[in-house]
Design a protein around this motif. Structure first.
Motif, PDB file in Angstrom:
ATOM      1  N   MET A   1       0.661  -1.212  -0.077  1.00 11.46           N
ATOM      2  CA  MET A   1      -0.309  -0.181  -0.098  1.00 11.46           C
ATOM      3  C   MET A   1       0.750   1.323  -0.040  1.00 11.46           C
ATOM      4  N   THR A   2       0.225   2.382  -0.609  1.00  9.19           N
ATOM      5  CA  THR A   2       1.064   3.574  -0.771  1.00  9.19           C
ATOM      6  C   THR A   2       0.262   4.677   0.011  1.00  9.19           C
ATOM      7  N   ALA A   3       1.055   5.719   0.552  1.00  7.38           N
ATOM      8  CA  ALA A   3       0.050   6.809   1.208  1.00  7.38           C
ATOM      9  C   ALA A   3      -0.410   7.691   0.154  1.00  7.38           C
ATOM     10  N   ASP A   4      -1.469   8.351   0.380  1.00  9.01           N
ATOM     11  CA  ASP A   4      -1.994   9.433  -0.576  1.00  9.01           C
ATOM     12  C   ASP A   4      -1.140  10.515  -0.221  1.00  9.01           C
ATOM     13  N   LEU A   5      -1.083  11.414  -1.334  1.00  8.72           N
ATOM     14  CA  LEU A   5      -0.196  12.625  -1.304  1.00  8.72           C
ATOM     15  C   LEU A   5      -1.454  13.920  -1.124  1.00  8.72           C
ATOM     16  N   THR A  73       9.477  12.871   6.024  1.00 13.11           N
ATOM     17  CA  THR A  73       8.165  11.983   5.969  1.00 13.11           C
ATOM     18  C   THR A  73       8.756  10.743   6.870  1.00 13.11           C
ATOM     19  N   ALA A  75       9.250   8.270   4.739  1.00 10.35           N
ATOM     20  CA  ALA A  75       8.466   7.364   3.881  1.00 10.35           C
ATOM     21  C   ALA A  75       9.479   6.224   3.433  1.00 10.35           C
ATOM     22  N   GLY A 178      -3.017   7.735  -4.113  1.00 11.56           N
ATOM     23  CA  GLY A 178      -2.590   6.671  -3.461  1.00 11.56           C
ATOM     24  C   GLY A 178      -1.977   5.451  -4.220  1.00 11.56           C
ATOM     25  N   PRO A 181       4.113   5.444  -4.823  1.00  7.20           N
ATOM     26  CA  PRO A 181       4.671   5.739  -3.644  1.00  7.20           C
ATOM     27  C   PRO A 181       4.892   6.992  -3.318  1.00  7.20           C
ATOM     28  N   LEU A 182       4.779   7.309  -1.865  1.00  8.81           N
ATOM     29  CA  LEU A 182       4.709   8.884  -1.606  1.00  8.81           C
ATOM     30  C   LEU A 182       6.000   9.742  -2.007  1.00  8.81           C
TER      31      LEU A 182
END
Length: 342
Positions: A1-5, A73, A75, A178, A181-182
């Motif tokens: 899973m990737t984080a939303d920007l 972050t 990340a 998302g 990747p962030l």
């Protein structure tokens, strides 16, 4: 899973990068005018000596704004990317001032690309059936070609802006959703902004050029972002986004090799260069490339949304078709195009 920007964060990064890039170009331009003039020759598209090296501002703004925020972050580790980008920019800077022989230049570029590709986590795979070492070797070759083709295609005012802004805007949008990747989304947003900050200085007739110090690291950062997208399972989207550059540069290289020409030497036989020789204005060429890349970005977005191999094949064929039409237009004299429409 990737984080939303977040959308507002993406816009803020792009605006800050644009402002910083523009300010740096204004500051650096007198030095570039004095020490880094690109003088026109038979292969050039410009007619008067023009300072080059504005890529320093584009890359600095991208790394300071996008990369700086990405580091806060936590990340993902970006140290190798941050080492590789200045390294390949330095190779370009030296080559702008005093050309480096082909083999040493390629070796240094390969080291920079290798830092990004070979050090990626082993679980990131595109074709799991291939041995990891073979896949990474192929990615190294592809990355080296991509870096150079971005450099080769930077031969017309606003050409890199017309290509990279739609790509980075699309990557940023995928990050907002998302789907990327962030860290890659942050770099894409900042690079998009930095190129927009550079655009007013590079519009025809350009007041300053990127230089190899800009086009090479832009190719590295774009290639890394696209690789991150492919590693997320969106290989066709990662191919569609830069498809015009891939087609123009690769077909030109193959044509020169088949003719026995020194393909490593500078020339002006890319399709976009032939278009200006065939009667297209610079503004018309870059405008059509920009619109073509918007179409390719839309097709890439559909590929991500539909998640179907059948749709991917159809979209890739459609993308190849619209690129082929553009290349055919560029290769034909403007009068012939007008008479064909009439």
């Amino acid at each position: 899973m990737t984080a939303d920007l977040p959308v507002l964060l993406a816009l803020a990064l792009a605006l800050c990068a644009a402002a910083l890039c523009a300010a740096l170009i204004v500051t650096l331009r007198p030095l570039l005018q004095r020490y880094a003039l690109a003088r026109p020759n038979a292969r050039s598209s410009h007619k008067v000596p023009t300072p080059q090296g504005a890529g320093i501002a584009v890359i600095a703004a991208t790394l300071l704004i996008g990369g700086g925020y990405a580091l806060t972050t936590g990340a993902a580790p970006l140290a190798l990317l941050f080492a590789a980008t200045p390294l390949i920019a330095l190779v370009g800077l030296v080559d702008d001032i005093r050309p480096i022989p082909v083999l040493p230049r390629l070796i240094l570029q390969a080291i920079a690309v290798g830092l990004v590709v070979l050090a990626a986590p082993s679980e990131l795979r595109l074709v799991p059936a291939l041995p990891l070492a073979l896949e990474r070797a192929l990615l190294l070759i592809a990355g080296l070609w991509f870096v150079n083709l971005v450099n080769f295609m930077d031969g017309l005012d606003l050409m890199t802006v017309a290509e990279a802004v739609p790509i980075t805007a699309a990557l940023t949008a995928l990050g907002v959703l998302g789907l990327l990747p962030l860290p890659a989304a942050l770099i894409a947003a900042a690079l998009c902004g930095a190129l927009l900050g550079f655009a007013p200085f590079n519009r025809p007739v350009a007041k300053v050029f990127l230089g190899d110090v800009g086009s090479l690291p832009i190719g590295l950062l774009l290639g890394w972002c696209l690789l991150e997208l492919a590693w997320c399972g969106h290989i066709v989207a990662a191919l569609l986004l830069p498809l015009y550059y891939l087609a123009d540069a690769t077909l030109t290289l193959l044509r020169r090799m088949l003719r026995g020409e020194p393909f490593w030497a500078a020339h002006r036989t890319h399709f976009y260069q032939r278009a200006t020789d065939n009667g297209f204005t610079v503004a018309r060429v870059v405008g059509e490339v920009f619109l073509l890349n918007l179409v390719l970005a839309a097709l890439a977005g559909l590929s991500v949304a539909l998640t179907s191999w059948t749709a991917d094949v159809m979209l890739l064929i459609l993308g190849a078709g619209v690129v082929a039409l553009a290349l055919r237009r560029f290769a034909r004299p403007r009068a012939m195009e007008a008479s064909r429409r009439g």
